[in-house]
Design an enzyme around this catalytic site. Structure first.
Site, PDB file in Angstrom:
ATOM      1  N   ASP A 221     -75.994  13.279  20.843  1.00 10.28           N
ATOM      2  CA  ASP A 221     -77.080  13.772  19.997  1.00 10.28           C
ATOM      3  C   ASP A 221     -78.144  12.701  19.808  1.00 10.28           C
ATOM      4  O   ASP A 221     -79.333  12.988  19.805  1.00 10.28           O
ATOM      5  CB  ASP A 221     -76.552  14.246  18.641  1.00 10.28           C
ATOM      6  CG  ASP A 221     -75.722  13.186  17.918  1.00 10.28           C
ATOM      7  OD1 ASP A 221     -75.222  12.259  18.581  1.00 10.28           O
ATOM      8  OD2 ASP A 221     -75.567  13.284  16.689  1.00 10.28           O
TER       9      ASP A 221
ATOM     10  N   GLU B   4     -73.149   8.033  14.802  1.00 11.69           N
ATOM     11  CA  GLU B   4     -72.815   9.363  15.287  1.00 11.69           C
ATOM     12  C   GLU B   4     -72.651   9.283  16.813  1.00 11.69           C
ATOM     13  O   GLU B   4     -71.560   9.092  17.291  1.00 11.69           O
ATOM     14  CB  GLU B   4     -73.882  10.376  14.851  1.00 11.69           C
ATOM     15  CG  GLU B   4     -73.328  11.777  14.882  1.00 11.69           C
ATOM     16  CD  GLU B   4     -73.998  12.750  13.921  1.00 11.69           C
ATOM     17  OE1 GLU B   4     -74.798  12.347  13.075  1.00 11.69           O
ATOM     18  OE2 GLU B   4     -73.697  13.946  14.036  1.00 11.69           O
TER      19      GLU B   4
ATOM     20  N   TRP C  39     -73.611  26.187  20.190  1.00 11.38           N
ATOM     21  CA  TRP C  39     -72.924  24.920  20.480  1.00 11.38           C
ATOM     22  C   TRP C  39     -71.814  25.205  21.496  1.00 11.38           C
ATOM     23  O   TRP C  39     -71.853  24.724  22.630  1.00 11.38           O
ATOM     24  CB  TRP C  39     -72.373  24.314  19.180  1.00 11.38           C
ATOM     25  CG  TRP C  39     -73.362  23.430  18.485  1.00 11.38           C
ATOM     26  CD1 TRP C  39     -73.283  22.065  18.385  1.00 11.38           C
ATOM     27  CD2 TRP C  39     -74.581  23.799  17.832  1.00 11.38           C
ATOM     28  NE1 TRP C  39     -74.388  21.584  17.700  1.00 11.38           N
ATOM     29  CE2 TRP C  39     -75.190  22.624  17.354  1.00 11.38           C
ATOM     30  CE3 TRP C  39     -75.229  25.010  17.602  1.00 11.38           C
ATOM     31  CZ2 TRP C  39     -76.407  22.624  16.661  1.00 11.38           C
ATOM     32  CZ3 TRP C  39     -76.435  25.018  16.916  1.00 11.38           C
ATOM     33  CH2 TRP C  39     -77.004  23.839  16.459  1.00 11.38           C
TER      34      TRP C  39
ATOM     35  N   GLU D 261     -85.577  14.178  15.989  1.00 14.73           N
ATOM     36  CA  GLU D 261     -84.592  15.177  15.562  1.00 14.73           C
ATOM     37  C   GLU D 261     -85.246  16.258  14.691  1.00 14.73           C
ATOM     38  O   GLU D 261     -84.911  17.426  14.788  1.00 14.73           O
ATOM     39  CB  GLU D 261     -83.496  14.469  14.755  1.00 14.73           C
ATOM     40  CG  GLU D 261     -82.419  15.375  14.208  1.00 14.73           C
ATOM     41  CD  GLU D 261     -81.308  14.594  13.530  1.00 14.73           C
ATOM     42  OE1 GLU D 261     -81.563  13.458  13.081  1.00 14.73           O
ATOM     43  OE2 GLU D 261     -80.188  15.121  13.466  1.00 14.73           O
TER      44      GLU D 261
ATOM     45  N   HIS E 180     -83.613  12.221  19.640  1.00  6.88           N
ATOM     46  CA  HIS E 180     -82.738  13.390  19.761  1.00  6.88           C
ATOM     47  C   HIS E 180     -83.374  14.289  20.816  1.00  6.88           C
ATOM     48  O   HIS E 180     -84.504  14.700  20.647  1.00  6.88           O
ATOM     49  CB  HIS E 180     -82.779  14.132  18.425  1.00  6.88           C
ATOM     50  CG  HIS E 180     -81.477  14.216  17.719  1.00  6.88           C
ATOM     51  ND1 HIS E 180     -80.878  13.118  17.177  1.00  6.88           N
ATOM     52  CD2 HIS E 180     -80.667  15.282  17.438  1.00  6.88           C
ATOM     53  CE1 HIS E 180     -79.746  13.507  16.579  1.00  6.88           C
ATOM     54  NE2 HIS E 180     -79.596  14.812  16.740  1.00  6.88           N
TER      55      HIS E 180
END
Ligand code: BGC
Length: 891
Positions: A468, A474, A544, A754, A775
């Protein structure tokens, strides 16, 4: 690409490139690869008529092990060789010869090769660790080493190596290969990659030494936003097998076992998020060279690990790909000294410096300056992204980290001996090394910068897995982000190996009943008991989880490759069945959904866009079921194709009954609901113009701005241009005030943000809680630039660009758009230029491919370049074979 022109009547049909599994000279093959080649000719409309493929164990082909003979075929990609057995650790040479429809014959191609790995996983050694009990919860570097003697003349030598953790391996003091962050990140408990290297030139007769440095990496370092460590195990360990073949035909193997010795490395600490601490005082000079002597080194421990999980990696490893000299060093208003590399990236800083014993360099890497021009670290959350180096003496030093990477454009120089100068620092972009395939340019420099930002979103987030973001705590393989961006990525780069590798883990991490993890490798399931969001579920969110079907489909479309569909078939089917089982009367919804993530129509401060989950989930359920029915068909599974085509029809009917009102309006009045309904083909024919009109109205309500999130944004321009609103699609693309793609560009972005409001027009930032400036998801507009603006589209019936659809869309606001894409058949180019109503289109089609040129806006053809244009469905169209054509027409 090398382009040679053969003048003087020698060979006018030429093979430019032979590849295996879409890679050049892959090392680490366990199954016979697929072969392909790119042809060049001086003629037009050239089609391959025959080919001959030969494989040998020597480069002069005196020891041929396979000869296809002359095969009548127009296929120059996806060539399968079934009747030949491979041997482990062997180099096979490959050459190809073709003839064409002009009876022209090429010469033999340049010799290509592939090298096999351990076909039966015939590992003889053990994983060995130099970590002690007290190192269990540490992330420090260790060394393992071994000396050995070679008593004969060496003909060839190959090293297979991997680690629990990360490794760098050295032979006689030299780092083997150019790979970094090996063995990469996979769902380690289920499969672990090993690398294979030709190390013939690293060895010598007599005394030799092999050494490896190990780090915690993804395996045992801290990972995840509710940080956990030791996710896969407690000890770093190295596994290696070195096979030396002598000129006299005998061989010798060096393996990792308890006879190796271990020590602490000068890497005192290294983790993916936090950076690296290196103390040069702890260096052991000559540790990886012969004759060093290791009497005071400790014994290593062997670590149990099932070697069945070992799989070779044959390409697309992470490397230091591009270098950025420091652009500026400046003082911030708060008095910090900061280096600017001019480009946001994933990678690390290499520095050259000279200090005294005990002097330090400390660099805190970060992405962005705040509104006042000060260092902004908040959006990194807990990730320290810090490099610390301690000098052992006053000799000049060069250093870059080993077992970490940073997401950064800037670094704060927290410590440095003397005055830091530009020449002290170079940034290296570190990411999966893929062949660049796509180039785009147009007359608007801001759109070109957007294209650049899309590319750097890709570069920064293809670090062995699709992540991401590369900076905060993350950096996970979020399936939605990867799915959304996969088609754009596959224009820009040769993604076949990268995505195929990741898809293995998508399947490996599926739940038993087919649910698909939110992140792959899945480090969330069973670990998120205290996360406010993920307690609700760690798998199976619409858009997803659909990566399980969409990414294989994108690869099939891009490369024409059925192998990936065959490999992923069970995984795809399980996912569709999961949705079917968990849907009620064809309406699908399930536990935690991200919906139209980070859309601007969310409630203030929320991440969840306004489009209802039932609608998003069911729209995706329909879309991927439709794709799966097509996939069954491609694979010749007629029965299953029928079953899933029926399921698709039922979902679509239910969708229309549920989400349309009596008047043909969508019940959800959001941009994204309209976009999905149009793009996924869920709109009844009679309501198409109504829904398109409603979408335009919804745009108008926002003063012609998008307010879409992850789900709606990628398809917004498609939904418009596919429904007669190309002008509006261009208007949306070219908007440059907030919120828009070009707003970010205007704000100085060098990668994709993002959030649309990562930095708001007043300079305030979106909450530091989640505000990445790197992102790639919104970069999915990239596919529209190629597919529609340039007009390089795939023909679903002849995928892999065997037949290319050239469908340029001219805009009043651009004077030219050009793009190129290196397909499995070779280079495709298309450029349109316009002046008033006059358009000049130049296209190049590679040998052995064809093109359908569809000029939807053309009124009259003025120069046809020998092509025959006819009206098909109201559009002027022509069909052609290879060659370069210049067409002039009016709008
Ligand atoms: C990630 C996203 C991801 C999302 C799930 C975020 O933390 O950065 O890109 O897809 O979570 O909704």
């Amino acid at each position: 690409m090398k382009r040679k022109l053969y003048i003087g009547g020698i060979k006018l049909l030429k093979i430019l490139d032979v590849n295996m599994n879409y890679l050049k000279n892959p090392v680490g093959i366990v199954k016979m690869p697929q072969f392909g080649w790119i042809l060049e000719s001086d003629k037009k409309n050239v089609v391959q008529k025959t080919y001959q493929l030969e494989i040998a164990e020597d480069d002069i082909f005196s020891n041929s092990v396979y000869d296809s003979g002359i095969v009548k075929s127009d296929e120059s990609a996806h060539i399968q060789v079934t009747d030949m057995r491979l041997e482990s650790i062997r180099k096979y040479y490959v050459r190809v010869k073709v003839s064409d429809n002009y009876e022209e014959e090429s010469g033999w191609s340049e010799t290509a090769y592939f090298v096999t790995a351990l076909l039966q996983n015939e590992w003889e050694g053990e994983f060995i660790s130099a970590e002690a009990e007290e190192d269990r919860n540490l992330s420090k570097g260790t060394y393992v080493r071994k000396e050995f003697t070679l008593n004969n003349k060496i003909q060839s030598a190959y090293l297979c190596a991997t680690a629990l953790g990360l490794y760098n391996v050295y032979l006689n003091g030299k780092k083997v290969g150019r790979d970094e962050l090996t063995p990469g990140w996979t769902s380690y408990n289920k499969h672990l990659l090993y690398q294979t290297y030709d190390v013939t030139s690293y060895l010598k007769e007599g005394g030799n030494a092999i050494g490896a440095m190990l780090g915690a990496g993804w395996y045992k370092g801290k990972m995840g936003f509710e940080p956990r460590r030791n996710i896969y195990g407690d000890w770093t360990a190295f596994l290696g097998q070195l096979l030396i073949t002598y000129e006299d035909g005998t061989s010798q193997t060096v393996i990792t076992d308890s006879s190796w010795k271990g020590a602490d490395a000068p890497v005192v600490f290294a983790e993916i998020y936090d950076g690296e601490i290196y103390d040069a005082n702890l260096e052991i000079p000559g540790w990886n060279e012969a004759g060093h002597g290791d009497a005071n080194w400790r014994s290593v421990e062997t670590i149990l690990c099932d070697k069945k999980i070992l799989t070779p990696q044959s390409g697309c490893t992470v490397k230091m790909v591009e270098e950025f000299p420091a652009k500026a060093i400046f003082q911030t208003p708060e008095g910090d000294t900061v280096i600017d590399f001019g480009q946001n990236m994933a990678g690390w800083i290499h520095f050259k410096a000279k200090g005294e014993t005990g002097d330090r360099v400390e660099l805190n890497c970060f992405e962005i300056l705040d509104a006042k021009g000060n260092v902004y670290l908040d959006n990194l959350r807990t990730a320290k992204q810090t490099i610390q180096y301690t000098f052992k003496d006053s000799s000049p030093t060069e250093y870059h980290p080993h077992f970490t990477f940073q997401g950064f454009r800037y670094a704060k120089i927290a410590a440095f001996p003397g005055t830091p100068k530009l020449e002290n620092f170079t940034a290296y972009a570190v990411h999966s090394d893929m062949q660049r395939t796509g180039f785009f340019e147009c007359s608007n420099p801001e759109v070109n910068q957007l294209q650049h930002n899309i590319l750097w979103g890709l570069n920064s987030n293809f670090v062995d897995i699709p992540t991401d973001c590369p900076q905060r705590d993350e950096r996970l393989g979020w399936t939605g982000d990867a799915q959304i961006f996969s088609r754009t990525a596959s224009y820009l780069m040769n993604t076949y190996t990268f995505f195929s590798k990741w898809l293995v883990d998508v399947e490996a991490d599926q739940t038993e009943d087919g649910g698909v993890a939110h992140v792959v490798p899945d480090i969330l399931t069973g670990e998120m008991d205290d996360n406010w969001l993920l307690t609700q579920g760690t798998h199976s969110a619409a858009a997803w989880a659909d990566a399980a079907v969409i990414v294989p489909w994108v690869l099939y479309q891009t490369y024409g490759d059925k192998v990936v569909l065959e490999k992923q078939f069970d995984s795809m089917k399980k996912w569709i069945e999961f949705m079917r089982k968990n849907s009620k009367d064809y309406i699908w919804n399930y536990k935690l959904q991200f919906g139209d993530w980070v859309a601007l129509d969310a409630e203030e401060g929320s991440y969840f866009g306004a489009t209802p989950n039932d609608l998003t989930c069911t729209a995706y359920f329909a879309y991927v079921t439709g794709l799966f029915a097509k996939i069954c068909n491609v694979l010749g599974k007629a029965e299953e194709s029928k079953i899933y085509a029926e399921l698709y029809e039922n979902i679509v009917q239910k969708y229309q009954a549920e989400f349309f009102d009596q008047q043909g309006n969508l019940t959800a009045q959001t941009q994204t609901a309209h976009i999905m309904t149009l793009y996924f083909g869920l709109t009844p024919e009679k309501y198409k113009s109504k829904i398109t009109h409603s979408l335009l109205e919804l745009l108008k309500k926002e003063n012609n701005h998008l307010v879409t999130g992850f789900v709606g944004t990628p398809y917004f321009c498609h939904a418009l241009s596919q429904n007669g609103c190309t002008k509006e699609a261009y208007d949306l693309l070219l908007k440059d005030d907030f919120p828009s793609w070009l707003y970010q560009v205007k704000m100085g972005a060098t990668t994709i943000w993002e959030h649309w409001d990562g930095i708001k027009p007043d300079g305030a930032m979106w909450s530091a809680d989640m505000n990445s400036f790197n992102h790639y998801a919104y970069g999915a507009i990239g596919e529209w630039l190629y597919r529609v603006a340039v007009g390089l589209e795939i023909d679903e019936e002849k995928p892999g660009y065997k037949n290319i659809i050239i469908q340029p869309h001219i805009s009043d606001n651009l004077s030219y758009v050009k793009g190129e894409y290196t397909s499995v058949y070779g280079l495709i180019q298309s450029k349109w230029e316009s002046e008033g109503n006059n358009v000049t289109l130049t296209v190049s089609i590679p040998v052995n491919a064809t093109a359908s040129i569809n000029l939807s806006q053309a009124k009259e053809i003025q120069v046809d370049s020998g092509l025959t244009f006819k009206y098909v469905n109201g559009e002027l169209c022509a069909h052609t074979g290879s060659g370069t054509y210049t067409i002039k027409y009016t709008l």
